[in-house]
Scaffold this active site. Sequence first.
Site, PDB file in Angstrom:
ATOM      1  N   ASP A 256     -39.354   2.964  -8.150  1.00 46.45           N
ATOM      2  CA  ASP A 256     -39.305   1.853  -7.196  1.00 46.45           C
ATOM      3  C   ASP A 256     -40.634   1.560  -6.495  1.00 46.45           C
ATOM      4  O   ASP A 256     -40.808   0.488  -5.932  1.00 46.45           O
ATOM      5  CB  ASP A 256     -38.239   2.124  -6.122  1.00 46.45           C
ATOM      6  CG  ASP A 256     -36.844   2.259  -6.712  1.00 46.45           C
ATOM      7  OD1 ASP A 256     -36.582   1.615  -7.751  1.00 46.45           O
ATOM      8  OD2 ASP A 256     -36.023   3.005  -6.142  1.00 46.45           O
TER       9      ASP A 256
ATOM     10  N   ARG B  37     -29.753 -18.386 -18.311  1.00 42.71           N
ATOM     11  CA  ARG B  37     -29.218 -17.150 -18.899  1.00 42.71           C
ATOM     12  C   ARG B  37     -29.682 -15.989 -18.022  1.00 42.71           C
ATOM     13  O   ARG B  37     -30.856 -15.949 -17.630  1.00 42.71           O
ATOM     14  CB  ARG B  37     -29.747 -16.923 -20.322  1.00 42.71           C
ATOM     15  CG  ARG B  37     -29.205 -17.884 -21.356  1.00 42.71           C
ATOM     16  CD  ARG B  37     -27.743 -17.601 -21.670  1.00 42.71           C
ATOM     17  NE  ARG B  37     -27.277 -18.389 -22.792  1.00 42.71           N
ATOM     18  CZ  ARG B  37     -26.873 -19.647 -22.741  1.00 42.71           C
ATOM     19  NH1 ARG B  37     -26.895 -20.290 -21.598  1.00 42.71           N
ATOM     20  NH2 ARG B  37     -26.443 -20.267 -23.827  1.00 42.71           N
TER      21      ARG B  37
HETATM   22  O1  F6P Z   1     -34.325   4.734  -7.055  1.00 41.39           O
HETATM   23  C1  F6P Z   1     -34.313   4.468  -8.428  1.00 41.39           C
HETATM   24  C2  F6P Z   1     -33.172   3.537  -8.771  1.00 41.39           C
HETATM   25  O2  F6P Z   1     -33.220   3.300 -10.180  1.00 41.39           O
HETATM   26  C3  F6P Z   1     -33.163   2.208  -8.021  1.00 41.39           C
HETATM   27  O3  F6P Z   1     -34.087   1.296  -8.529  1.00 41.39           O
HETATM   28  C4  F6P Z   1     -31.720   1.801  -8.202  1.00 41.39           C
HETATM   29  O4  F6P Z   1     -31.301   0.980  -7.135  1.00 41.39           O
HETATM   30  C5  F6P Z   1     -30.981   3.109  -8.176  1.00 41.39           C
HETATM   31  O5  F6P Z   1     -31.927   4.126  -8.474  1.00 41.39           O
HETATM   32  C6  F6P Z   1     -29.860   3.174  -9.162  1.00 41.39           C
HETATM   33  O6  F6P Z   1     -29.207   4.372  -8.992  1.00 41.39           O
HETATM   34  P1  F6P Z   1     -28.115   4.977 -10.004  1.00 41.39           P
HETATM   35  O7  F6P Z   1     -28.853   5.753 -11.024  1.00 41.39           O
HETATM   36  O8  F6P Z   1     -27.297   5.860  -9.119  1.00 41.39           O
HETATM   37  O9  F6P Z   1     -27.370   3.852 -10.590  1.00 41.39           O
END
Ligand code: F6P
Length: 319
Positions: A128, A244
């Site tokens: 992130d 889309r």
């Molecule tokens: O923090 C990394 C991340 O991939 C975020 O971008 C996303 O919101 C979250 O983790 C998704 O988490 P999970 O793997 O629990 O779906």
Amino acid sequence: MIRKIGVLTSGGDSPGMNAAIRAVTRCALGNGIEVYGIEDGYRGLVEGRLRLFSKTDVSDILSRGGTILGSARLPEFKDLSVQKKACEILKEKAIDALVVIGGDGSYRGAKSLTDLGVNCIGLPGTIDNDISGTDLTIGFDTALNTVVDAVDKLRDTSSSHHRCSVVEVMGNHCGDLAVYSGLSCGAEIVVTPETGYDEEDILDRLRYLDNLGKSHAIVIISEKICDVEALARKISASTGFSGRSTVLGHIQRGGSPTPNDRVLASRMGEKAVDLLVKGVGGHCVGIKANEIVSFPIDEALAMPKTSRKPLYRLFDRLV
Ligand code: F6P
Ligand code: ADP
């Protein structure tokens, strides 16, 4: 003097975590320190799932995405009693210190353990790029490459069909993946927590671009902002483009880390060991102006993130 350290990965995994595990292990072993790999983050720690690492346990992992240790989320780790249990397990094994690779939640756990007497160092492992105290997190560059590759492909098919591709990217309240990919791919519109969401404005802009004669449009939107499928339907209904939507999802978390992520993770892993050897705990490692630095975790978490306004301004000038 420390003799044994543990290393764990926590929260969402990110490409490059393995390079960090390898660097921590090899630098520690080089200093005569034993290394325990802890499975599945704080969960594996409180369950006592630790294994002694040799140099070759971290061979052939540099190029692999994910984390060989496994990662997990353990909400109960906020409880003092669970943190104390973790400290007991570490003491039983005579482990003096820990390297925690994860995001800001994982950093908070690392700070709590340090307050309880086990020195911990946090390394920023997340796609992130949402951690203060560092310009870049381990995994961001790889995820960005994945997004750019996908958007470039979407552009090919969108322009063949006079379509508007609405692409949802991850970021967990941070717009970096969206704005960096928007700049890299020449997207027409970028929507992030920083820009805010104005549906009418997006539709107006697309109508304007259609009138200009554009063959396609790319809208990149950070996750958790809107229903991209519903937006794509509105685009079809009220602009000249057919809309889309594509949700890139967890594809962004996988894949072989880029060389930049491998080097970043290796440099940060080295720094973590050097800090622990010096007796420092409760710090997190970052990169600032290409220098590997560290800050007390509390201080880093309270730092404002470097402003991205220049990036958004540039995007507006180039679009
Ligand atoms: O923090 C990394 C991340 O991939 C975020 O971008 C996303 O919101 C979250 O983790 C998704 O988490 P999970 O793997 O629990 O779906
Ligand atoms: P990230 O580290 O990627 O931000 P999370 O926020 O899910 O991911 O945190 C990962 C783990 O860190 C949590 O599942 C929990 O075990 C631990 N953690 C999170 N917040 C705290 C906290 N305030 N105190 C102690 N541990 C925490």
